[in-house]
Design an enzyme around this catalytic site. Structure first.
Site, PDB file in Angstrom:
ATOM      1  N   CYS A   2       0.822  -1.203   0.000  1.00  0.00           N
ATOM      2  CA  CYS A   2       0.000   0.000   0.000  1.00  0.00           C
ATOM      3  C   CYS A   2       0.858   1.257   0.000  1.00  0.00           C
ATOM      4  O   CYS A   2       1.892   1.319   0.650  1.00  0.00           O
ATOM      5  CB  CYS A   2      -0.888   0.030   1.230  1.00  0.00           C
ATOM      6  SG  CYS A   2      -1.911  -1.429   1.375  1.00  0.00           S
ATOM      7  N   ARG A  27       4.928   0.359  -6.223  1.00  0.00           N
ATOM      8  CA  ARG A  27       4.916  -0.500  -5.028  1.00  0.00           C
ATOM      9  C   ARG A  27       3.937  -1.664  -5.194  1.00  0.00           C
ATOM     10  O   ARG A  27       3.997  -2.630  -4.446  1.00  0.00           O
ATOM     11  CB  ARG A  27       4.508   0.340  -3.809  1.00  0.00           C
ATOM     12  CG  ARG A  27       5.545   1.373  -3.421  1.00  0.00           C
ATOM     13  CD  ARG A  27       4.991   2.334  -2.401  1.00  0.00           C
ATOM     14  NE  ARG A  27       4.705   1.704  -1.137  1.00  0.00           N
ATOM     15  CZ  ARG A  27       5.525   1.683  -0.094  1.00  0.00           C
ATOM     16  NH1 ARG A  27       6.697   2.270  -0.167  1.00  0.00           N
ATOM     17  NH2 ARG A  27       5.173   1.103   1.030  1.00  0.00           N
ATOM     18  N   TRP A  74      -2.977  -2.609  -1.698  1.00  0.00           N
ATOM     19  CA  TRP A  74      -2.605  -3.960  -2.117  1.00  0.00           C
ATOM     20  C   TRP A  74      -3.345  -4.870  -1.153  1.00  0.00           C
ATOM     21  O   TRP A  74      -3.056  -4.892   0.045  1.00  0.00           O
ATOM     22  CB  TRP A  74      -1.089  -4.121  -1.997  1.00  0.00           C
ATOM     23  CG  TRP A  74      -0.539  -5.392  -2.570  1.00  0.00           C
ATOM     24  CD1 TRP A  74      -0.171  -5.608  -3.870  1.00  0.00           C
ATOM     25  CD2 TRP A  74      -0.265  -6.606  -1.863  1.00  0.00           C
ATOM     26  NE1 TRP A  74       0.305  -6.888  -4.012  1.00  0.00           N
ATOM     27  CE2 TRP A  74       0.264  -7.531  -2.801  1.00  0.00           C
ATOM     28  CE3 TRP A  74      -0.416  -7.022  -0.548  1.00  0.00           C
ATOM     29  CZ2 TRP A  74       0.636  -8.818  -2.460  1.00  0.00           C
ATOM     30  CZ3 TRP A  74      -0.041  -8.317  -0.204  1.00  0.00           C
ATOM     31  CH2 TRP A  74       0.479  -9.197  -1.160  1.00  0.00           C
ATOM     32  N   ASN A 100      -1.198   1.616   5.818  1.00  0.00           N
ATOM     33  CA  ASN A 100      -0.327   0.594   5.245  1.00  0.00           C
ATOM     34  C   ASN A 100       0.081  -0.307   6.401  1.00  0.00           C
ATOM     35  O   ASN A 100       0.681   0.171   7.360  1.00  0.00           O
ATOM     36  CB  ASN A 100       0.910   1.251   4.621  1.00  0.00           C
ATOM     37  CG  ASN A 100       1.893   0.223   4.087  1.00  0.00           C
ATOM     38  OD1 ASN A 100       1.542  -0.947   3.892  1.00  0.00           O
ATOM     39  ND2 ASN A 100       3.122   0.640   3.847  1.00  0.00           N
ATOM     40  N   GLY A 101      -0.293  -1.577   6.344  1.00  0.00           N
ATOM     41  CA  GLY A 101       0.062  -2.480   7.440  1.00  0.00           C
ATOM     42  C   GLY A 101      -1.084  -3.418   7.729  1.00  0.00           C
ATOM     43  O   GLY A 101      -1.969  -3.611   6.889  1.00  0.00           O
ATOM     44  N   GLU A 502      17.577 -16.994  -9.986  1.00  0.00           N
ATOM     45  CA  GLU A 502      17.202 -15.604 -10.252  1.00  0.00           C
ATOM     46  C   GLU A 502      16.618 -15.457 -11.657  1.00  0.00           C
ATOM     47  O   GLU A 502      15.631 -14.743 -11.861  1.00  0.00           O
ATOM     48  CB  GLU A 502      18.443 -14.709 -10.054  1.00  0.00           C
ATOM     49  CG  GLU A 502      18.268 -13.230 -10.353  1.00  0.00           C
ATOM     50  CD  GLU A 502      17.189 -12.537  -9.534  1.00  0.00           C
ATOM     51  OE1 GLU A 502      16.641 -13.122  -8.590  1.00  0.00           O
ATOM     52  OE2 GLU A 502      16.861 -11.383  -9.881  1.00  0.00           O
ATOM     53  N   LYS A 506      12.878 -14.010 -12.291  1.00  0.00           N
ATOM     54  CA  LYS A 506      12.599 -12.840 -13.134  1.00  0.00           C
ATOM     55  C   LYS A 506      11.520 -13.167 -14.164  1.00  0.00           C
ATOM     56  O   LYS A 506      10.586 -12.401 -14.372  1.00  0.00           O
ATOM     57  CB  LYS A 506      13.855 -12.377 -13.887  1.00  0.00           C
ATOM     58  CG  LYS A 506      14.903 -11.629 -13.132  1.00  0.00           C
ATOM     59  CD  LYS A 506      14.538 -10.253 -12.644  1.00  0.00           C
ATOM     60  CE  LYS A 506      13.848 -10.299 -11.329  1.00  0.00           C
ATOM     61  NZ  LYS A 506      14.598 -10.210 -10.121  1.00  0.00           N
ATOM     62  N   GLU A 509       8.043 -13.628 -12.537  1.00  0.00           N
ATOM     63  CA  GLU A 509       7.457 -12.395 -11.997  1.00  0.00           C
ATOM     64  C   GLU A 509       6.803 -11.532 -13.053  1.00  0.00           C
ATOM     65  O   GLU A 509       5.727 -11.000 -12.834  1.00  0.00           O
ATOM     66  CB  GLU A 509       8.560 -11.533 -11.371  1.00  0.00           C
ATOM     67  CG  GLU A 509       8.998 -11.938 -10.016  1.00  0.00           C
ATOM     68  CD  GLU A 509       9.922 -10.896  -9.409  1.00  0.00           C
ATOM     69  OE1 GLU A 509      11.015 -10.673  -9.974  1.00  0.00           O
ATOM     70  OE2 GLU A 509       9.550 -10.312  -8.391  1.00  0.00           O
ATOM     71  N   HIS A 525      17.917 -35.889 -11.000  1.00  0.00           N
ATOM     72  CA  HIS A 525      17.294 -36.462  -9.798  1.00  0.00           C
ATOM     73  C   HIS A 525      15.792 -36.198  -9.735  1.00  0.00           C
ATOM     74  O   HIS A 525      15.194 -36.330  -8.681  1.00  0.00           O
ATOM     75  CB  HIS A 525      17.987 -35.921  -8.543  1.00  0.00           C
ATOM     76  CG  HIS A 525      19.424 -36.337  -8.443  1.00  0.00           C
ATOM     77  ND1 HIS A 525      19.813 -37.634  -8.205  1.00  0.00           N
ATOM     78  CD2 HIS A 525      20.577 -35.633  -8.606  1.00  0.00           C
ATOM     79  CE1 HIS A 525      21.137 -37.708  -8.194  1.00  0.00           C
ATOM     80  NE2 HIS A 525      21.622 -36.500  -8.445  1.00  0.00           N
ATOM     81  N   LYS A 624       6.586  -3.822  -4.710  1.00  0.00           N
ATOM     82  CA  LYS A 624       8.021  -3.536  -4.659  1.00  0.00           C
ATOM     83  C   LYS A 624       8.546  -3.601  -3.237  1.00  0.00           C
ATOM     84  O   LYS A 624       9.673  -3.993  -2.992  1.00  0.00           O
ATOM     85  CB  LYS A 624       8.262  -2.141  -5.259  1.00  0.00           C
ATOM     86  CG  LYS A 624       9.722  -1.757  -5.394  1.00  0.00           C
ATOM     87  CD  LYS A 624      10.428  -2.629  -6.398  1.00  0.00           C
ATOM     88  CE  LYS A 624      11.897  -2.277  -6.543  1.00  0.00           C
ATOM     89  NZ  LYS A 624      12.656  -3.363  -7.191  1.00  0.00           N
TER      90      LYS A 624
HETATM   91  C1  AGP Z   1      12.498  -9.351  -6.896  1.00  0.00           C
HETATM   92  O1  AGP Z   1      12.433  -9.218  -8.281  1.00  0.00           O
HETATM   93  C2  AGP Z   1      11.215  -9.509  -6.242  1.00  0.00           C
HETATM   94  N1  AGP Z   1      10.334  -8.444  -6.564  1.00  0.00           N
HETATM   95  C3  AGP Z   1      11.170  -9.952  -4.799  1.00  0.00           C
HETATM   96  O2  AGP Z   1      11.503 -11.303  -4.783  1.00  0.00           O
HETATM   97  C4  AGP Z   1      12.082  -9.215  -3.807  1.00  0.00           C
HETATM   98  O3  AGP Z   1      13.410  -9.506  -4.067  1.00  0.00           O
HETATM   99  C5  AGP Z   1      11.710  -9.631  -2.376  1.00  0.00           C
HETATM  100  O4  AGP Z   1      10.386  -9.254  -2.112  1.00  0.00           O
HETATM  101  C6  AGP Z   1      12.632  -9.013  -1.343  1.00  0.00           C
HETATM  102  O5  AGP Z   1      12.591  -7.623  -1.412  1.00  0.00           O
HETATM  103  P1  AGP Z   1      13.662  -6.727  -0.693  1.00  0.00           P
HETATM  104  O6  AGP Z   1      14.956  -6.903  -1.387  1.00  0.00           O
HETATM  105  O7  AGP Z   1      13.119  -5.341  -0.806  1.00  0.00           O
HETATM  106  O8  AGP Z   1      13.752  -7.171   0.731  1.00  0.00           O
END
Ligand code: AGP
Length: 629
Positions: A2, A27, A74, A100-101, A502, A506, A509, A525, A624
């Site tokens: 949020c 965000r 969110w 937010n929370g 990673e 990517k 996501e 395996h 984010k």
């Molecule tokens: C990364 O592309 C993601 N959006 C997500 O996995 C992110 O790395 C994770 O939420 C941790 O975020 P931070 O680095 O702000 O702690």
């Protein structure tokens, strides 16, 4: 998660709120709303979906209000529908709140308030807050501290983590802001004040920022800002001047922030190295000088036996590489744990340990909570168990930076694209520097090897530039071949195994394509059962210890008809024989290779998602800054 924006001053609040919410869109959110007060009327407008839906609703409404609050939601409690969107109001619509929370005890408060006649219109936890505040407001709105007192009483009854902005129709010259374990900041302008959950919302308006701390309440009026604690005691606070530039939150001609941030990586790596490398360390006068200057206190290194790293998502992937580096270069046993797991199943307390929290946002609730757990379970123990907490982040002003003993500022600045790119490579550079620092102190590497690695690091920015110039087009063209692909497998070994994870993350996501990352040797395996002609396999095959093994694992996949893509170094003839498609990176020492090998994977994911017309910078369901646990 949020986003919150609040304004009080002499300008039109609606346009400032909408502009701020736009800058917080990254965000992640699924509905939005604003509330303003003008001529004794509190107006609240909310809309499901993207901000343009809210803008549309506000289009024909001339609203000259000079005070207001805005929110992007969110969803946590209650679906992303208009009636659950913030702001929420009390029974007669005289108090409006954005949050937010999560209010953890909202159920019991809700029951208590319903028994008193309050009518709830949403399924959210937030709605209890305006109702509770209204319970504590004086009958007549003539008590000048009425709103502040009512908010103070109300927040003392809330459990959980929350940041709030509140306005009340009988208090048209007051914006109240609260922080309890969720970030919120105050911006100081000329005769005007702002609040926001993130500095990006305020950059165009002011650089004078006050970070509220947990348990603080701010009352903003056109005349000034007063800060109190939850007991009502007035506190003295001074804003800081930030040096973020406006351009950090502009796309600067790129189609998406993610693409811009991929291209920023050479400069980010350069800046981080310039910040922490000691010039002249290997000159005649510099003999016996540590090449790395992280400026950590000597007490941090005393009798060091272990390193433990806590992080989530991409930052966790960077931490796996950090573990490899610290163990292989400095010989220090290192644990990496998901922060979200650690809090509820912490590993036994180790002596003489540096604990590192890694986070690009500096606000990830899981990571902050895990670090708190670690900090407090060591209080009162004998000296060898004392907490030594280090943060690795690009947000030196964040909650993380304020809660840890020391930070390595990776110099990546604000990252807007939800998919982490430049913040990841910058975290890796942070780990290279830390591992080399520890290796130097323990005499774990010969000076010659140290010099080789440092020279290798210094060459990286130029190599990333070469890679971006030489490969970007061909990778974009390659993506045409994956229009209908629904699954990808990424494999790597050794230091490039986390790059396989990673690469897969990517792709998942931003393109919503199913992807998995495995250590190449694990394919046989189990996961090999997934392979057929429809499932491409991407192998990271950098020259070094595990190169031959990766090639033979790739062959095993090829024998099952999988289409093979290889991330390989320039002029790798053997690889050309094995792979159907090659993604080239410049020649590099294996131990430095993750910084280069990740970039073709970032580009591939980006172009696949962009080609599918997806919202690359704000992928569905993601945020984010993940500020809930
Ligand atoms: C990364 O592309 C993601 N959006 C997500 O996995 C992110 O790395 C994770 O939420 C941790 O975020 P931070 O680095 O702000 O702690």
């Amino acid at each position: 998660m949020c986003g919150i924006v609040g304004y009080i001053g002499t300008q039109t609040a609606v346009s400032i709120l909408l502009g701020g919410l736009e800058r917080l869109e990254y965000r992640g959110y699924d509905s939005a709303g604003i509330a303003t007060i003008d001529e004794g009327i509190l107006r609240c407008v909310r809309a499901k979906g993207k901000l343009y839906n809210l803008r549309e609703k506000l289009e024909h409404d001339v609203n000259p209000a000079r005070i207001g609050i805005g929110h992007t939601r969110w969803a946590t409690h209650g679906k992303p529908e208009e009636h659950n969107a913030h702001p929420h109001r009390d029974n007669d619509g005289s108090v409006a709140v954005v949050q937010n929370g999560i209010v953890e005890n909202y159920q019991s408060l809700r029951e208590e308030l319903i028994a008193k006649g309050h009518i709830f219109r949403s399924e959210t936890d937030t709605e209890v807050i305006p109702h509770l505040i209204s319970e504590y407001l004086p009958e007549e709105g003539d008590d000048s501290d009425g709103l502040l007192n009512a908010v103070t009483k109300a927040v003392n009854r809330l459990e959980g983590a929350f940041a709030l902005a509140i306005i009340g129709v009988d208090y048209p010259d007051e914006l109240i802001v609260v922080r309890q374990n969720a970030p919120i900041i105050i911006g100081f302008g000329q005769g005007e004040f702002f609040c926001a959950s993130d500095v990006t919302a305020l950059i165009p308006h002011t650089h004078a920022i006050l970070y509220l701390e947990n348990g603080e309440i701010a009352r903003l009026t056109p005349l000034g800002a007063e800060i109190y604690d939850f007991k009502g005691k007035r506190l003295r606070k001074t804003p800081k001047i930030l040096d973020w530039s406006h351009s950090t939150v502009e796309k600067q001609g790129y189609r998406h922030f993610m693409l811009k941030e991929i291209h920023e990586q050479p400069d980010v790596v350069r800046l981080c190295l310039d910040t922490y490398l000691q010039l002249g360390w290997n000159s005649e006068n510099g003999k016996n000088v540590n090449p790395i200057k992280l400026n950590l206190p000597e007490t941090f290194y005393e009798n060091l036996e272990y390193v433990q790293i806590l992080a989530c998502g991409t930052s966790w992937h960077a931490s796996l590489i950090g573990k490899y580096l610290i163990e292989q270069l400095a010989g220090i046993p290192t644990l990496v744990q998901y922060a979200s797991e650690f809090r509820y199943a912490p590993s036994p307390i180790l002596p003489n340990t540096i604990t590192i929290g890694v986070t690009q946002s500096g606000e990830t609730a899981d990571t902050l909570a895990a670090l708190e757990t670690e900090k407090y379970r060591r209080v009162g123990l004998e000296d060898k168990y004392r907490a030594r907490i280090l943060g690795i982040t690009n947000r030196p002003e964040s909650t993380l930076a304020n809660m840890v003993d020391e930070i390595i500022n990776t110099q990546a600045g604000i990252e807007v694209g939800v998919a982490a790119t430049k913040s990841f490579t910058a975290q890796l550079i942070g780990f290279y520097l830390l591992a080399l620092d520890l290796a130097y102190r323990r005499r774990g590497l010969s000076l010659q090897r140290l010099e080789e690695l440092i020279e290798g690091l210094k060459a990286l920015p130029g190599q990333i530039e070469t890679l971006l110039e030489g490969q970007a087009k061909s990778i974009e063209e390659l993506t045409h071949e994956f229009n209908d692909t629904q699954d990808f497998i990424f494999v790597g070994r050794g230091i490039n195994f986390p790059i396989a994870l990673e690469g897969a993350l990517k792709l998942k996501e931003i393109s919503y394509i199913h992807a998995e990352g495995y250590p190449a040797g694990e394919l046989k395996h189990g996961p090999i059962a997934l392979l057929d002609a429809k499932v491409p396999v991407i192998a990271i095959a950098m020259p070094g210890k595990v190169y031959d093994k990766v090639l033979s694992n790739a062959q095993e996949a090829k024998a099952r008809d999988a289409r093979l893509l290889g991330v390989v170094v320039d002029n790798d003839r053997a690889a050309a024989e094995v792979f159907d498609n090659l993604l080239y990176v410049p020649q590099v020492d294996e131990i430095l290779s993750p910084i280069l090998s990740v970039i073709p994977l970032q580009l591939l994911s980006y172009h696949i998602a962009a080609k599918r017309g997806l919202d690359v910078d704000q992928p569905r369901n993601l945020a984010k800054s993940v500020t809930v646990e």
